[in-house]
Scaffold this motif. Structure first.
Motif, mmCIF file in Angstrom:
data_model
loop_
_atom_site.group_PDB
_atom_site.id
_atom_site.type_symbol
_atom_site.label_atom_id
_atom_site.label_comp_id
_atom_site.label_asym_id
_atom_site.label_seq_id
_atom_site.Cartn_x
_atom_site.Cartn_y
_atom_site.Cartn_z
ATOM 1 N N GLY B 182 -3.843 -2.703 -1.655
ATOM 2 C CA GLY B 182 -3.853 -3.609 -0.519
ATOM 3 C C GLY B 182 -3.394 -5.011 -0.865
ATOM 4 N N PHE B 183 -2.614 -5.176 -1.928
ATOM 5 C CA PHE B 183 -2.202 -6.540 -2.278
ATOM 6 C C PHE B 183 -1.396 -7.187 -1.161
ATOM 7 C CE2 PHE B 183 -3.221 -5.192 -6.584
ATOM 8 C CZ PHE B 183 -3.859 -6.329 -7.056
ATOM 9 N N ILE B 184 -0.370 -6.499 -0.709
ATOM 10 C CA ILE B 184 0.444 -7.100 0.351
ATOM 11 C C ILE B 184 -0.419 -7.313 1.591
ATOM 12 C CG2 ILE B 184 2.408 -6.763 1.894
ATOM 13 C CD1 ILE B 184 3.867 -5.339 -0.333
ATOM 14 N N ALA B 185 -1.184 -6.304 1.973
ATOM 15 C CA ALA B 185 -2.002 -6.413 3.187
ATOM 16 C C ALA B 185 -2.971 -7.584 3.111
ATOM 17 C CB ALA B 185 -2.766 -5.104 3.417
ATOM 18 N N SER B 186 -3.654 -7.747 1.986
ATOM 19 C CA SER B 186 -4.663 -8.812 1.909
ATOM 20 C C SER B 186 -4.019 -10.193 1.875
ATOM 21 C CB SER B 186 -5.577 -8.597 0.703
ATOM 22 O OG SER B 186 -4.831 -8.578 -0.495
ATOM 23 N N GLY B 193 -3.326 -15.244 9.186
ATOM 24 C CA GLY B 193 -4.430 -15.478 10.104
ATOM 25 C C GLY B 193 -4.867 -14.223 10.847
ATOM 26 N N ALA B 194 -4.791 -13.072 10.185
ATOM 27 C CA ALA B 194 -5.158 -11.814 10.848
ATOM 28 C C ALA B 194 -6.665 -11.718 11.063
ATOM 29 C CB ALA B 194 -4.675 -10.632 10.020
ATOM 30 N N GLU B 195 -7.031 -11.070 12.152
ATOM 31 C CA GLU B 195 -8.443 -10.905 12.476
ATOM 32 C C GLU B 195 -9.095 -9.846 11.595
ATOM 33 O OE1 GLU B 195 -6.326 -11.880 14.782
ATOM 34 O OE2 GLU B 195 -7.479 -13.684 15.159
ATOM 35 N N GLU B 196 -8.330 -8.830 11.218
ATOM 36 C CA GLU B 196 -8.898 -7.762 10.398
ATOM 37 C C GLU B 196 -7.802 -7.178 9.513
ATOM 38 O OE1 GLU B 196 -11.151 -6.697 8.616
ATOM 39 O OE2 GLU B 196 -12.605 -6.104 10.166
ATOM 40 N N ILE B 197 -8.191 -6.708 8.339
ATOM 41 C CA ILE B 197 -7.239 -6.191 7.361
ATOM 42 C C ILE B 197 -7.732 -4.845 6.848
ATOM 43 C CG2 ILE B 197 -6.157 -6.610 5.110
ATOM 44 C CD1 ILE B 197 -6.754 -9.660 5.636
ATOM 45 N N PHE B 198 -6.894 -3.831 6.991
ATOM 46 C CA PHE B 198 -7.233 -2.516 6.439
ATOM 47 C C PHE B 198 -6.471 -2.312 5.130
ATOM 48 C CE2 PHE B 198 -8.583 -2.017 10.756
ATOM 49 C CZ PHE B 198 -9.608 -1.084 10.730
ATOM 50 N N ALA B 199 -7.203 -2.230 4.036
ATOM 51 C CA ALA B 199 -6.587 -2.020 2.729
ATOM 52 C C ALA B 199 -7.210 -0.765 2.118
ATOM 53 C CB ALA B 199 -6.846 -3.217 1.831
ATOM 54 N N PRO B 200 -6.469 -0.067 1.251
ATOM 55 C CA PRO B 200 -7.034 1.137 0.623
ATOM 56 C C PRO B 200 -8.346 0.833 -0.100
ATOM 57 C CG PRO B 200 -4.688 0.946 0.129
ATOM 58 C CD PRO B 200 -5.081 -0.311 0.825
ATOM 59 N N GLU B 201 -8.443 -0.367 -0.676
ATOM 60 C CA GLU B 201 -9.642 -0.711 -1.432
ATOM 61 C C GLU B 201 -10.786 -1.184 -0.536
ATOM 62 O OE1 GLU B 201 -6.739 -2.163 -1.717
ATOM 63 O OE2 GLU B 201 -5.971 -2.092 -3.762
ATOM 64 N N GLY B 202 -10.488 -1.453 0.724
ATOM 65 C CA GLY B 202 -11.481 -2.085 1.598
ATOM 66 C C GLY B 202 -12.420 -1.084 2.225
ATOM 67 N N ASN B 203 -13.365 -1.585 2.979
ATOM 68 C CA ASN B 203 -14.337 -0.688 3.605
ATOM 69 C C ASN B 203 -14.573 -1.040 5.061
ATOM 70 O OD1 ASN B 203 -15.626 -3.049 3.307
ATOM 71 N ND2 ASN B 203 -17.232 -2.293 1.940
ATOM 72 N N THR B 204 -13.559 -1.656 5.678
ATOM 73 C CA THR B 204 -13.747 -1.957 7.088
ATOM 74 C C THR B 204 -13.539 -0.680 7.900
ATOM 75 O OG1 THR B 204 -13.282 -3.558 8.820
ATOM 76 C CG2 THR B 204 -11.364 -2.563 7.739
ATOM 77 N N THR B 205 -13.981 -0.706 9.127
ATOM 78 C CA THR B 205 -13.857 0.467 9.998
ATOM 79 C C THR B 205 -13.328 0.008 11.348
ATOM 80 O OG1 THR B 205 -16.071 0.155 10.863
ATOM 81 C CG2 THR B 205 -15.858 1.575 8.921
ATOM 82 N N VAL B 206 -12.901 0.971 12.144
ATOM 83 C CA VAL B 206 -12.431 0.644 13.484
ATOM 84 C C VAL B 206 -13.543 -0.052 14.263
ATOM 85 C CG1 VAL B 206 -11.735 1.657 15.693
ATOM 86 C CG2 VAL B 206 -10.669 2.426 13.558
ATOM 87 N N ALA B 316 -6.632 -4.545 -5.442
ATOM 88 C CA ALA B 316 -6.496 -5.799 -4.683
ATOM 89 C C ALA B 316 -7.841 -6.511 -4.595
ATOM 90 C CB ALA B 316 -5.962 -5.508 -3.293
ATOM 91 N N GLN B 317 -7.755 -7.839 -4.512
ATOM 92 C CA GLN B 317 -8.970 -8.651 -4.417
ATOM 93 C C GLN B 317 -9.553 -8.574 -3.012
ATOM 94 O OE1 GLN B 317 -5.760 -9.848 -5.186
ATOM 95 N NE2 GLN B 317 -6.018 -11.801 -6.243
#
Lengths: 329, 329, 329, 329
Positions: B182-186, B193-206, B316-317
């Protein structure tokens, strides 16, 4: 073209339909020329949606500060189904009259102009149209606001993709905007050195495109780019890729440029066009002309009856495509 | 890290895997530093494909003129299945030895380095790796060549889409590159200024994303942008849009940025990084070091054993994503 | 570094000195992280000028909408001679205290930090500095906000000029910003493929530059570019051109890039750096740290006492210039 | 306009005078359309300099690969004093005849066309001109190749400077190219929202500019931008700044955009214009027309006798300046 005799003192301005870079420059011109002519100028938000919802506010010179270079539209835009019905337009006309707005400048495309024409026919609210759409498919004007920016944005993306295509010896199919017209496709294709261009007005086929690509390959070209207009819905590029794979076994990569083509800081040409058209729209209203669109014919601005504008189609020049075909050899 | 004692007089350089902006600057540095050190430098075309096919030619100073600012790779790149087998590498080693090439600089990613490592292990051809990939997911280096350019290219597209999102009060889901990371995504999400970011390393959900968007709406925000990494295959953004529509009825627009992220003129940071790394790779070979990759740790260049590089993953961080969440309120 | 024990509830933020792209992203981070931490955040306009003139207003989340991508600073900046005197600072402190502002974030450079340090020493108003200057010459931080953008802006101009230099077989001398330091010159020179770079820290001479250019010519290079930092006042490029003409008869063209290097939409790196630093500044104040600057060391953020920052000089890396010299052969 | 009857089989193409973005697209069109029409096409290097020095070589389809997007001119350009004399042209004609070149396409400006006209008059070598100059000051064509790109490049710089002007509440005077004509100044000024524009054709004065700036200030505007064409030699902006300082005490900052306006990747409009004009030039020669320039009138291409082109001046539209004045209120 129609004429009207009532004195104009308060005008409304709105943007409607798809947004296009340069709309802000047009709004700015309407507001500042209007105020310079001692008019009060009102901004109607979200196009006909705001006209229905009474989202109308007076604009001042300073509200227009620092917007000429910004994409999108500060008045926002929208699509209203309610306004499409006569009862809806009765309501819209009441709101406008409550504010004392005695004339309108409508920045948008075909559908928006149909609404403006109806307001004049049914409620005698004079309106002048300013063609704002990235598609350039408005009859009566050589150029529309936003087209030049959209083409340059797409071109930048294509220049980038060509780097990658060349590094991998690949075929790329790039889909640009233009539902019913091939203006963006033909301009971007010629400027981007594309091998083949699929436009709604064109008559190329997958077979012809493959012939061209094989011919280019035989002359030493190792990578190729096909540009396609989006067609009735986005995704046409995938269909083309699939057809090419079936016929030739070539594995084409697909890129759909999408909504980024609508945004971005407008080019000089779009800012100038928008400024001139916005100013001309106010001038026309002050001279008592309405039910017209401001268009361009070469370097000159012209006035075209809205009726003509909405009843005719403007088609992309196929000669640009033929030229692109020759030049990409 | 390995050391070798034979004298280096002829080196080969190649680019392999996905192309990345800045690869040309790295090639230029290898060639010019090499020649300044009295080496002969050979370019191997299309990566391991050219090593198999003997597409190797000597490079001179002037061949590197006017390429530092160009995207893609003048040596082209490729993927070879034949080279993945020991027999293939026997053939590759024979070609290299026929030219008298006694060391290599490999510009590419993980897979490319595995090949270089095998050439050293099996054929004692010393190689130094230079990390070139837009994904930034190479263990052992803070930064890889091409990442900074790709992030800025994606960011420009997002800035443009935000114009349109704001003009229509819409939710946009934008898909950027980054299959496994998720380097590029993050980075793009925070910078855009994105409200939410989905990265392979992340744990956000819909659900979390929807909560965030509704919260933002309640505070007066009318448009939102979600960034997602592409996932195992392109198109994840469509799945997200569908899930959002089902859960909330919100009709999100989708934009997949695609291959344009790979191309374009490299940024200053990528040209400088590539120049320094290319130079350092030649220096390392001249000092007898091999089986290493040149990496960065802050402002410094470091040497990392290829073995370590290919056996570890770099993630990714997630703190950039948390920060983006706070800042997009 | 100092620590303080009073509870922070209201913080002020200001930009001071030369403006730099990314300052808005830093302001946005201070405001939004502050509000997320239940602080009231006040914007002080025009730097110390506004502190003297009491131009202070409370900022809300929505005031920060749509500014992350904009150059310049929405809080504006300024230089105050009055504030340089102790009496001036008494007045400034009174204004801050009248608003109940109990801590500050200062975004600026050396001079601005000296002011912040004095406010702490004389009036016990805790302050954390954030380094914002295109020059990158702040001791204690690898990178400053705005540097990456300025380098890329200058680089674009140089890429363009190279087209013209090559078309006319000409020598160009291009002057970039950097009064006391050669960071921009060395980075832009390496990334732009310049034949020679004049930096305040460097030791090249007109004779050396001419040798290099003649040598390049003998190898077939027909056009060359020299980059120079502006020196104590703009116009150094003209002096160099004159010296070259006298010594060699070569008629060099001059281009002074000037103020455009300060503006423009910030790069991804600058937006991310600014966002992280702004957030870290608020965090530091909440933890009771002050009289420090947030800096970077590689990828990490660090805290550096303002005293150290303002008493040391940071010099450009001459190794980039040596590398540029080798690579431009 | 002249006609000739000899059959064309070998044509020469050259670029002459100042370089302009899009010249490569024009060369590409001449070469590829020429070859498609079974002509041999020869490139003459450095304009008339190469014609004198016999630097002429045959061009093939692949020589034109990957140049449409590049600034400058791959054929290079030059200015020859020797060619200005009849004896010089005798020599040039001999070289052309030795190659069997029976017609020419000259891409350049006024001075270049005078040379082409003389070659026809004195040596019956038919030539068609293609207007390539960033200044747009060629009589007989609405647009010249390179103008659109130059305006957009200048505009980008101005947008950047406005960030800085606004952050410091400053007056900026920005000097753009255009020695004898105000096309760039007027277009850039209108598109950039400049408060005042000094063009050679205009009649504004320092007093009028100051009035306008003070008026704008009284309405709340805190920063202003003045655009000036360079005048007979670069540096006019400094004179204006000095005059303003003397009359008003206002300390204006100066920025001279300089040679970067000539370079850079051409815009879509310039690539398309150049492609169409290059193709039309070859077509005209094949039809036996010569001693003409290809021009534009709106969207159409036209043919204009070189005699007319070189004997008339084309002046910038002052109405754009008046409009800019109204819109920058």
């Amino acid at each position: 073209m129609a004429q009207f005799s009532q004195k104009v003192t308060k005008i409304g301005v709105y943007t409607s339909g798809g947004d296009a870079p340069g709309m802000n420059a047009a709004i700015r011109a309407v507001v500042r020329v209007g105020i310079a002519q001692n008019l009060e100028v009102y901004g109607i938000h979200n196009g006909y949606v705001g006209m229905m919802d009474n989202k109308i506010e007076r604009l001042q010179l300073r509200d227009m500060a620092n917007i000429i270079q910004r994409g999108g539209t500060v008045l926002k835009t929208g699509r209203s189904t309610e306004f499409m019905k006569p009862e809806g337009r009765v309501k819209a006309a009441q709101h406008l009259k409550a504010f004392g707005i005695d004339a309108l400048v409508c920045i948008g495309g075909d559908g928006s102009f149909r609404g403006a024409h109806a307001l004049w026919e049914e409620h005698q609210i004079p309106c002048v149209g300013v063609p704002g759409t990235i598609d350039n498919d408005i009859y009566g004007s050589d150029k529309t606001i936003g087209f030049d920016t959209a083409v340059n944005t797409a071109l930048e993306a294509i220049d980038r993709i060509r780097d990658t295509a060349a590094s991998h010896d690949r075929l790329f199919i790039i889909e640009v905007m233009g539902r019913n017209s091939g203006f963006i496709a033909s301009h971007v294709g010629l400027a981007g050195g594309a091998e083949e261009i699929f436009a709604p007005e064109g008559n190329t086929t997958v077979d012809k495109a493959l012939d061209r690509i094989k011919e280019a390959k035989s002359r030493g070209k190792t990578s190729s780019i096909i540009i396609t207009a989006e067609g009735q819905k986005p995704g046409r590029a995938y269909d083309l890729a699939e057809a090419i794979r079936k016929k030739s076994g070539i594995d084409a990569k697909v890129s759909i440029l999408g909504h980024q083509q609508r945004g971005g800081s407008p080019t000089a040409a779009d800012r100038i066009l928008a400024s001139r058209m916005g100013a001309a729209a106010v001038d026309a209203l002050l001279k008592g002309y309405c039910d017209i669109m401001i268009g361009t014919e070469g370097e000159r601005l012209i006035q075209v009856p809205l009726d003509l504008v909405t009843k005719h189609e403007k088609k992309a020049q196929l000669d640009l495509i033929s030229l692109a075909n020759i030049l990409a050899t």
